[in-house]
Enzyme design. Structure first.
Site, PDB file in Angstrom:
ATOM      1  N   HIS A  62       0.851  -1.197   0.000  1.00 27.94           N
ATOM      2  CA  HIS A  62       0.000   0.000   0.000  1.00 27.94           C
ATOM      3  C   HIS A  62       0.887   1.247   0.000  1.00 27.94           C
ATOM      4  O   HIS A  62       1.853   1.314   0.768  1.00 27.94           O
ATOM      5  CB  HIS A  62      -0.916  -0.018   1.232  1.00 27.94           C
ATOM      6  CG  HIS A  62      -1.852   1.148   1.265  1.00 27.94           C
ATOM      7  ND1 HIS A  62      -2.968   1.213   0.470  1.00 27.94           N
ATOM      8  CD2 HIS A  62      -1.815   2.299   1.970  1.00 27.94           C
ATOM      9  CE1 HIS A  62      -3.592   2.364   0.684  1.00 27.94           C
ATOM     10  NE2 HIS A  62      -2.910   3.040   1.600  1.00 27.94           N
TER      11      HIS A  62
ATOM     12  N   LEU B 273      -9.825  -3.345   5.217  1.00 28.34           N
ATOM     13  CA  LEU B 273      -8.969  -2.821   4.149  1.00 28.34           C
ATOM     14  C   LEU B 273      -7.715  -2.148   4.698  1.00 28.34           C
ATOM     15  O   LEU B 273      -7.791  -1.293   5.579  1.00 28.34           O
ATOM     16  CB  LEU B 273      -9.784  -1.813   3.325  1.00 28.34           C
ATOM     17  CG  LEU B 273      -9.129  -1.302   2.045  1.00 28.34           C
ATOM     18  CD1 LEU B 273      -8.955  -2.423   1.028  1.00 28.34           C
ATOM     19  CD2 LEU B 273      -9.954  -0.167   1.451  1.00 28.34           C
TER      20      LEU B 273
HETATM   21  C1  GRF Z   1       0.989   0.601  -6.190  1.00 30.03           C
HETATM   22  O1  GRF Z   1       1.160   1.946  -5.851  1.00 30.03           O
HETATM   23  C2  GRF Z   1       0.513  -0.184  -4.999  1.00 30.03           C
HETATM   24  O2  GRF Z   1       1.019   0.280  -3.789  1.00 30.03           O
HETATM   25  C3  GRF Z   1      -0.969   0.047  -5.054  1.00 30.03           C
HETATM   26  O3  GRF Z   1      -1.284   0.015  -6.419  1.00 30.03           O
HETATM   27  C4  GRF Z   1      -0.149   0.406  -7.182  1.00 30.03           C
HETATM   28  C5  GRF Z   1       0.132  -0.695  -8.154  1.00 30.03           C
HETATM   29  O4  GRF Z   1       1.144  -0.357  -9.060  1.00 30.03           O
HETATM   30  N1  GRF Z   1      -1.658  -0.934  -4.241  1.00 30.03           N
HETATM   31  P1  GRF Z   1       1.747  -1.453 -10.038  1.00 30.03           P
HETATM   32  O5  GRF Z   1       0.569  -2.097 -10.764  1.00 30.03           O
HETATM   33  O6  GRF Z   1       2.483  -2.448  -9.201  1.00 30.03           O
HETATM   34  O7  GRF Z   1       2.630  -0.715 -10.988  1.00 30.03           O
END
Ligand code: GRF
Length: 217
Positions: A117, A152
């Site tokens: 996250h 969540l």
């Molecule tokens: C990331 O910022 C992650 O923390 C969030 O969604 C984004 C996904 O990016 N949960 P990616 O698809 O890994 O480039």
């Protein structure tokens, strides 16, 4: 949960978008020649760039769609759980999976699913965490890898990395700075779990706790 002697540690990755965290994780596994096998890359979005990357690397992929709309989220989660369980993962890695996981999914993988996250939890849960950080005027943000539970962005924290929030930051510039750290800590946590350096325990009541044996004297 550490791998047994000769069989690789099995991970399933779930994603909805570009999949840069998934790519960073795979890159780490390949570069370090780790005994970790990506047994499934699953998406709810057939067009996800991350899914295309997975196919390009010859990995096993699956799509489970939320549609049709009349279907409940619980039913969708049952389908997700089935598709992931089929791959028999030791660990499920949520890497930008943008759907709410209900107890139908979590109960199947309790203590065996982790999420990345883009904030320093418990601050700024939910969507647009980077925008929330800018709007709150914090000077420090970052990212968190945690155990995924029904609530969540709320399970026990496994790792965090900080980045500064600069006065002229936009949502995009902050997101890019945080993403670099995501790409570092997610592979590190997966590796630590595979190597038994992070232990996720589930007790008889289903309560989840975490141990970091390498830090214990
Ligand atoms: C990331 O910022 C992650 O923390 C969030 O969604 C984004 C996904 O990016 N949960 P990616 O698809 O890994 O480039």
């Amino acid at each position: 949960m550490s791998q047994s002697k000769n069989s690789p540690f099995r991970i399933a990755v779930m994603l909805s978008g570009r999949g840069s965290n998934f790519a960073a994780l795979r890159e780490h596994i390949v570069r370090e020649n780790l005994p970790i096998e990506i047994v499934l890359v699953l998406s709810d979005q057939p067009e996800a760039a991350g899914l295309a990357r997975a196919k390009g690397w010859g990995l096993n992929t699956a799509v489970v769609r939320r549609l049709p709309k009349e279907r409940s989220n619980a039913e969708f989660n049952v389908d997700l759980a089935r598709a992931v369980a089929r791959a028999k993962p030791d660990l499920v890695v949520l890497a930008g999976f943008m759907r709410i996981l209900t107890t139908e999914f979590i109960s199947e993988f309790r203590g065996r699913a982790i999420n990345i996250h883009p904030s320093l939890l418990p601050a700024f849960r939910g969507l647009h965490a980077q925008r929330q950080a800018i709007e709150a005027g914090v000077k420090l943000s970052g990212c968190t890898v945690h155990v995924a539970l029904e609530e969540l962005d709320a399970g026990p924290i496994l790792a965090q990395a900080e980045v500064p929030v600069l006065a002229d930051d936009t949502e995009e510039s902050l997101a890019a700075r945080i993403l670099k750290e995501e790409h570092r800590i997610l592979p590190a946590v997966v590796r630590d779990i595979a190597e038994g350096k992070i232990r996720i325990n589930v007790d008889a009541n289903g309560d989840v706790s975490v141990q970091f044996p390498k830090e214990e004297k």
